[in-house]
Design an enzyme around this catalytic site. Structure first.
Site, PDB file in Angstrom:
ATOM      1  N   GLU A 151       0.848  -1.192   0.000  1.00 29.53           N
ATOM      2  CA  GLU A 151       0.000   0.000   0.000  1.00 29.53           C
ATOM      3  C   GLU A 151       0.886   1.244   0.000  1.00 29.53           C
ATOM      4  OE1 GLU A 151      -2.450   2.784  -0.217  1.00 29.53           O
ATOM      5  OE2 GLU A 151      -3.454   0.834  -0.071  1.00 29.53           O
ATOM      6  N   CYS A 198     -11.819   4.603   2.114  1.00 28.07           N
ATOM      7  CA  CYS A 198     -12.907   4.582   3.088  1.00 28.07           C
ATOM      8  C   CYS A 198     -12.466   5.106   4.442  1.00 28.07           C
ATOM      9  CB  CYS A 198     -13.467   3.173   3.216  1.00 28.07           C
ATOM     10  SG  CYS A 198     -14.848   3.034   4.358  1.00 28.07           S
ATOM     11  N   GLY A 211     -25.673  13.290  -5.904  1.00 28.80           N
ATOM     12  CA  GLY A 211     -25.682  11.920  -5.421  1.00 28.80           C
ATOM     13  C   GLY A 211     -25.384  11.875  -3.937  1.00 28.80           C
ATOM     14  N   GLY A 257     -19.134  11.196  -9.243  1.00 24.38           N
ATOM     15  CA  GLY A 257     -18.936   9.751  -9.260  1.00 24.38           C
ATOM     16  C   GLY A 257     -17.490   9.366  -9.055  1.00 24.38           C
ATOM     17  N   ASP A 270     -13.899  -1.958  -5.576  1.00 24.62           N
ATOM     18  CA  ASP A 270     -14.361  -0.967  -6.545  1.00 24.62           C
ATOM     19  C   ASP A 270     -13.835  -1.198  -7.941  1.00 24.62           C
ATOM     20  OD1 ASP A 270     -15.567   0.142  -4.371  1.00 24.62           O
ATOM     21  OD2 ASP A 270     -14.523   2.059  -4.440  1.00 24.62           O
ATOM     22  N   ALA A 306     -17.644  -0.381   0.448  1.00 20.20           N
ATOM     23  CA  ALA A 306     -16.579  -0.982   1.249  1.00 20.20           C
ATOM     24  C   ALA A 306     -16.965  -2.363   1.744  1.00 20.20           C
ATOM     25  CB  ALA A 306     -16.233  -0.074   2.430  1.00 20.20           C
ATOM     26  N   HIS A 343     -40.568  -2.126  21.753  1.00 22.04           N
ATOM     27  CA  HIS A 343     -41.274  -0.843  21.767  1.00 22.04           C
ATOM     28  C   HIS A 343     -40.716   0.021  22.899  1.00 22.04           C
ATOM     29  CE1 HIS A 343     -44.653   1.970  21.544  1.00 22.04           C
ATOM     30  NE2 HIS A 343     -44.730   1.897  22.864  1.00 22.04           N
TER      31      HIS A 343
END
Length: 465
Positions: A35, A43, A185, A272, A312, A320, A444
């Site tokens: 990485e 994320c 969005g 997007g 993705d 995620a 409830h």
């Protein structure tokens, strides 16, 4: 240049990548994860987690500001609040750092070797990693591509200066006086709502005829109403074109061809995301693609033997939790277990105000697949818990087959309804029918009772409406 080898190489330490690596390590597989940035990917570092932190801080500030203006119906008053936004951002960054450390610790605990650097394929079994100490070559029996996605830019409105993506929006040092959000969005509306609550004058520019076009109109309507209550201007059927001559205004064009400008301190472009396929040497591989996404089968295998892809980079839904489930599955497949992707549903959540949750098929989607459906909703205006929270907007809706009452989908919109997403998903994964929901005792007073009542209503005997 140094050379090392491993059984499993994971490229990308986002939710999908680190989940895959951790599970592989737990199963005794010799695993390396590469990485270039901090563990956690988009994320954790510049997406889901920091945006939710900002959303929470904004809601807290809005509550206090409302009390100071005498808008509280609860008898609560407060002095006019002030906002130290730098402290807010520091708090948000602290959460991210804690989770970064948590992911790094989990990788280490699982015995995964973590190499910091940028990976580039040499061929299907080896990559070069540009690290601070120089190039390192890694040879692997199996490779998992989990490089994620990145924001899409508008060609005539490139990122830079006043034009920012969600990444830069989450790193602002002060609240902009005027914020224009391009794209109605979920990303744009989540951040736009947060900044509006913090005091920004927000305008949303959306090319479609309504906001949240990926959700049906019944779900997006309560969100649109609350955006209006917050003073957010919504311009639908409108396209962002380019910056004005002086660089301080955004030129827009309506569906009728009218052009005008909007003054803006910051222009947040959220139209997007696209798969992050460049800069990794994927062109040296022979991978089948579907548009810009890597094509995979039901085991996340690509067209090349020994190469998997998750998250993705493999297409919609770009979520995620989908990537994490894929990563876990792939690790178990590499370990020799029999696994395949047979999920009934993947929950999607829009953290607007109110929140939206969708699981499974909407009424129109179910009908388009040939199902004869029964669908009913129960409004939160008839729910006691929603009343005590002072937020009666929204509902929960069930979609079921008319013949045997099998649940095909569950949707809802309401404050805090994201926490019901697992309940909705579990119902679909377990093959629940309307009768199963109706016969389950729901506590409830809770908002979950609306799920119970929606099922009862569809069966013809709702109690509270």
């Amino acid at each position: 240049m140094t050379e090392i080898a491993c059984k499993l190489l994971v490229i990308g330490a986002g939710p999908g990548g680190y989940t895959c690596a951790i599970r592989a390590g737990q199963l005794g597989i010799d695993t390396i994860i590469v990485e270039a940035g901090k563990p956690g990917g988009t994320c954790l570092n510049v997406g889901c987690i920091p945006s939710k932190a900002l959303i929470h801080a904004a809601s807290e500030y809005e509550t206090i500001a409302g009390a100071a203006e005498g808008k509280s119906a609860l008898g609560i008053s407060a002095a006019k609040p002030s906002l130290d936004f730098a402290k807010t951002i520091a708090w948000k960054d602290g959460i991210v750092r804690r989770l970064n450390g948590g992911v790094a610790g989990l990788l280490k605990k699982a015995g995964v070797r973590h190499i910091a650097g940028h990976a580039r394929f040499r061929d299907g079994k080896s990559i070069e990693v540009a690290t601070q100490s120089g190039l390192q070559t890694i040879h692997a029996e199996t490779v998992v591509i989990a490089t994620g996605s990145e924001p899409i830019a508008i060609p005539d409105l490139p990122f830079g200066g006043r034009v920012i993506s969600s990444t830069e929006a989450l790193a602002l040092t002060e609240v902009p006086k005027k914020l224009v959000v391009v794209g109605g969005g979920y990303i744009g509306l989540e951040l736009g709502t947060a900044f509006a609550k913090l005091g920004a004058a927000v305008t949303v520019v959306e090319a479609a005829s309504r906001i949240l076009p990926q959700y049906d109109a019944e779900l997006s309507a309560p969100v649109a109403r609350h955006l209006g209550a917050l003073g957010i201007a919504i311009l639908t059927g409108t396209k962002a074109k380019t910056l004005g001559a002086d660089g301080t205004a955004l030129m827009i064009e309506t569906s009728s061809g009218e052009q005008r400008t909007l003054d803006a301190d910051q222009i947040l472009v959220t139209i997007g995301r696209k798969p992050a396929t460049s800069r990794f040497g994927l062109e040296s591989l022979d991978l089948d693609m579907t548009d810009s996404f890597i094509r995979i089968d039901d085991r996340c295998r690509t067209s090349m033997h020994g190469i998997f892809a998750i998250g993705d980079i493999t297409g919609e839904p770009m979520l995620a939790h989908r990537a994490m489930a894929q990563g876990e599955m792939v690790a178990e497949i590499v370990a020799g277990q029999r696994r395949a992707w047979d999920r009934v549903s993947i929950p999607a959540i829009c953290f607007t105000d109110p929140e939206i949750v969708t699981v499974g098929l909407s009424p129109s989607e179910a009908s388009s697949k040939g199902f004869d459906v029964k669908t009913d909703l129960f409004p939160f205006k008839a729910n006691g818990r929603a009343m005590t929270l002072q937020r009666e907007d929204g509902f929960i809706r069930t979609v079921a087959r008319a013949d045997n009452h099998l649940l095909l989908g569950i949707q809802g919109v309401g404050v805090g309804i994201a926490e019901l997403s697992a309940v909705f998903s579990l119902a679909l994964e377990m093959g629940a029918r309307l009768e199963d929901i109706a016969m389950t005792i729901h506590a409830h007073p809770t908002q979950s009772e609306a799920f119970h009542e929606a099922a009862l209503k569809s069966l013809g005997h709702a109690i509270h409406i």
